[in-house]
Design a protein around this motif. Structure first.
Motif, PDB file in Angstrom:
ATOM      1  N   ASP A  58      10.736  21.730  33.155  1.00 41.74           N
ATOM      2  CA  ASP A  58      11.147  20.430  32.626  1.00 41.74           C
ATOM      3  C   ASP A  58      10.188  19.356  33.131  1.00 41.74           C
ATOM      4  O   ASP A  58       9.521  19.523  34.159  1.00 41.74           O
ATOM      5  CB  ASP A  58      12.574  20.084  33.066  1.00 41.74           C
ATOM      6  CG  ASP A  58      13.631  20.673  32.150  1.00 41.74           C
ATOM      7  OD1 ASP A  58      13.293  20.998  31.000  1.00 41.74           O
ATOM      8  OD2 ASP A  58      14.781  20.821  32.591  1.00 41.74           O
ATOM      9  N   ILE A  59      10.122  18.266  32.391  1.00 41.80           N
ATOM     10  CA  ILE A  59       9.291  17.131  32.793  1.00 41.80           C
ATOM     11  C   ILE A  59      10.202  15.936  32.997  1.00 41.80           C
ATOM     12  O   ILE A  59      11.008  15.607  32.120  1.00 41.80           O
ATOM     13  CB  ILE A  59       8.214  16.817  31.740  1.00 41.80           C
ATOM     14  CG1 ILE A  59       7.339  18.060  31.520  1.00 41.80           C
ATOM     15  CG2 ILE A  59       7.352  15.643  32.181  1.00 41.80           C
ATOM     16  CD1 ILE A  59       6.322  17.900  30.413  1.00 41.80           C
ATOM     17  N   LEU A  96       5.338  13.041  27.150  1.00 40.89           N
ATOM     18  CA  LEU A  96       5.329  14.186  28.042  1.00 40.89           C
ATOM     19  C   LEU A  96       4.737  13.858  29.403  1.00 40.89           C
ATOM     20  O   LEU A  96       4.400  14.755  30.169  1.00 40.89           O
ATOM     21  CB  LEU A  96       4.551  15.341  27.393  1.00 40.89           C
ATOM     22  CG  LEU A  96       5.174  15.889  26.108  1.00 40.89           C
ATOM     23  CD1 LEU A  96       4.361  17.062  25.581  1.00 40.89           C
ATOM     24  CD2 LEU A  96       6.608  16.323  26.342  1.00 40.89           C
ATOM     25  N   THR A 147      11.969  13.582  30.216  1.00 41.63           N
ATOM     26  CA  THR A 147      11.042  13.091  29.194  1.00 41.63           C
ATOM     27  C   THR A 147      10.723  14.180  28.175  1.00 41.63           C
ATOM     28  O   THR A 147       9.960  13.947  27.242  1.00 41.63           O
ATOM     29  CB  THR A 147       9.727  12.581  29.816  1.00 41.63           C
ATOM     30  OG1 THR A 147       9.052  13.671  30.469  1.00 41.63           O
ATOM     31  CG2 THR A 147       9.998  11.475  30.814  1.00 41.63           C
ATOM     32  N   ASN A 148      11.283  15.352  28.369  1.00 44.98           N
ATOM     33  CA  ASN A 148      11.061  16.440  27.403  1.00 44.98           C
ATOM     34  C   ASN A 148      12.376  17.013  26.905  1.00 44.98           C
ATOM     35  O   ASN A 148      12.473  18.206  26.624  1.00 44.98           O
ATOM     36  CB  ASN A 148      10.211  17.546  28.021  1.00 44.98           C
ATOM     37  CG  ASN A 148      10.979  18.345  29.076  1.00 44.98           C
ATOM     38  OD1 ASN A 148      11.812  17.782  29.794  1.00 44.98           O
ATOM     39  ND2 ASN A 148      10.707  19.627  29.188  1.00 44.98           N
ATOM     40  N   LYS A 150      14.019  18.007  24.355  1.00 41.18           N
ATOM     41  CA  LYS A 150      13.550  18.293  22.997  1.00 41.18           C
ATOM     42  C   LYS A 150      14.556  19.131  22.238  1.00 41.18           C
ATOM     43  O   LYS A 150      15.126  20.080  22.765  1.00 41.18           O
ATOM     44  CB  LYS A 150      12.209  19.037  23.065  1.00 41.18           C
ATOM     45  CG  LYS A 150      11.602  19.359  21.706  1.00 41.18           C
ATOM     46  CD  LYS A 150      10.332  20.169  21.864  1.00 41.18           C
ATOM     47  CE  LYS A 150      10.626  21.564  22.351  1.00 41.18           C
ATOM     48  NZ  LYS A 150       9.431  22.440  22.376  1.00 41.18           N
ATOM     49  N   ILE A 164      11.837  14.631  20.581  1.00 39.67           N
ATOM     50  CA  ILE A 164      12.047  14.341  21.991  1.00 39.67           C
ATOM     51  C   ILE A 164      12.983  13.146  22.051  1.00 39.67           C
ATOM     52  O   ILE A 164      12.659  12.056  21.577  1.00 39.67           O
ATOM     53  CB  ILE A 164      10.721  14.047  22.699  1.00 39.67           C
ATOM     54  CG1 ILE A 164       9.837  15.296  22.668  1.00 39.67           C
ATOM     55  CG2 ILE A 164      10.963  13.610  24.141  1.00 39.67           C
ATOM     56  CD1 ILE A 164       8.461  15.103  23.246  1.00 39.67           C
ATOM     57  N   GLN A 224      18.704  20.855  26.134  1.00 40.19           N
ATOM     58  CA  GLN A 224      17.273  20.735  25.909  1.00 40.19           C
ATOM     59  C   GLN A 224      16.700  22.056  25.397  1.00 40.19           C
ATOM     60  O   GLN A 224      17.117  23.135  25.806  1.00 40.19           O
ATOM     61  CB  GLN A 224      16.530  20.277  27.169  1.00 40.19           C
ATOM     62  CG  GLN A 224      16.608  21.223  28.372  1.00 40.19           C
ATOM     63  CD  GLN A 224      17.698  20.832  29.320  1.00 40.19           C
ATOM     64  OE1 GLN A 224      18.822  20.616  28.892  1.00 40.19           O
ATOM     65  NE2 GLN A 224      17.385  20.774  30.608  1.00 40.19           N
ATOM     66  N   ASN A 225      15.777  21.916  24.442  1.00 39.34           N
ATOM     67  CA  ASN A 225      15.073  23.038  23.809  1.00 39.34           C
ATOM     68  C   ASN A 225      15.936  23.833  22.836  1.00 39.34           C
ATOM     69  O   ASN A 225      15.546  24.936  22.418  1.00 39.34           O
ATOM     70  CB  ASN A 225      14.474  23.987  24.860  1.00 39.34           C
ATOM     71  CG  ASN A 225      13.492  23.274  25.767  1.00 39.34           C
ATOM     72  OD1 ASN A 225      12.660  22.510  25.307  1.00 39.34           O
ATOM     73  ND2 ASN A 225      13.601  23.512  27.070  1.00 39.34           N
TER      74      ASN A 225
END
Length: 265
Positions: A58-59, A96, A147-148, A150, A164, A224-225
């Motif tokens: 992760d970011i 990112l 920040t990711n 997504k 995002i 996320q993802n």
């Protein structure tokens, strides 16, 4: 002897019924079809929201504001934007940019050192970073965000893409909305959600967006993802502008041919 117009009436009725049937297919496009109009003001049972946890790769945008401008700049510059009341600067952050969570679940922050954040929510991560920062600074202000975060939406939507998102509390309806809603060819009764489990394996579930039970599904809130795939219908829906014009033209042609046949035969 004057010919009967009875067959003509039959043809006209058939055309009207055909067009009405094609228009009736719009009912299949509605969400939450089993939700009674009489009870639309009644409270809905929504699925409980579970905060996402930080995972390796992760970011994170980690902002720590302190009384030391140099330390604040050193920590926050990784996020792409630095704003300090004493020396304002402007810029646009790379979506990112930020701190990458290592495979071991750590982030390396200038001045503060290595901190383990994997397995924590962003609220818990703020507390962990602040606990480290108070050893060096008085009353630091800490913020931690993904920040990711997504979500990918594919298939029969108007704008398929990876998005995002600025908000962690994202629902399936939000994702469909970001993608510009489903097209008229989207199968609302069979939306596929693909997710990675905590042990790294992918699994999938199928969701019916015509049922109000979706709102109480454990998959109503996305993680996320996540990947959302809207399956296309096997047959084309007739109630769209191009098909409607085509069938109206066909009906007019048939009607004209029948009139000419009755006149000259």
């Amino acid at each position: 002897m004057k010919k009967s117009c009875f067959p003509m009436a039959h043809i006209l009725v058939a055309i009207v019924l055909f067009l009405m049937c094609s228009c009736g297919s719009t009912k299949k496009l509605r969400y939450f079809q089993d939700m009674s109009e009489a009870n639309t003001a009644a409270p809905l049972a929504l699925a409980p929201y579970t905060e996402p946890v930080i995972q390796p790769d992760d970011i994170l945008a980690i902002n720590v504001n302190t009384t030391d401008p140099a330390a604040t700049l050193s920590i926050n510059s990784r996020n792409g934007v630095y704003v300090n009341s004493s020396s304002p600067q402007s810029g646009s952050a790379n979506p990112l940019s930020g701190y990458l969570v290592s495979k071991e679940g750590d982030v390396e922050i200038p001045v503060l050192g290595k901190i383990k954040l994997a397995g924590l929510t962003t609220v818990q991560a703020r507390s962990a970073v602040r606990q480290r920062a108070v050893s060096s600074f008085n009353d630091p202000v800490v913020d931690v965000r993904f920040t990711n975060f997504k979500v990918t939406v594919l298939g029969e939507v108007n704008h398929p893409a990876s998005y995002i998102l600025p908000n962690e509390q994202v629902t399936l309806l939000d994702a469909i909305g970001y993608a510009g809603d489903m097209t008229i060819y989207g199968r609302r009764t069979n939306v596929l959600l693909i997710r990675k489990s905590p042990d790294g394996r992918n699994f999938s579930v199928k969701l019916d967006m015509t049922k109000k039970d979706l709102l109480n599904s454990p998959y109503y809130y996305l993680k996320q993802n996540d990947v959302v795939y809207v399956e296309p219908l096997k047959t084309k829906v007739l109630n769209n502008d191009n098909n409607l014009i085509k069938y109206l033209s066909l009906a007019a042609t048939v009607f004209t041919a029948v009139i000419l046949a009755k006149r000259y035969w």
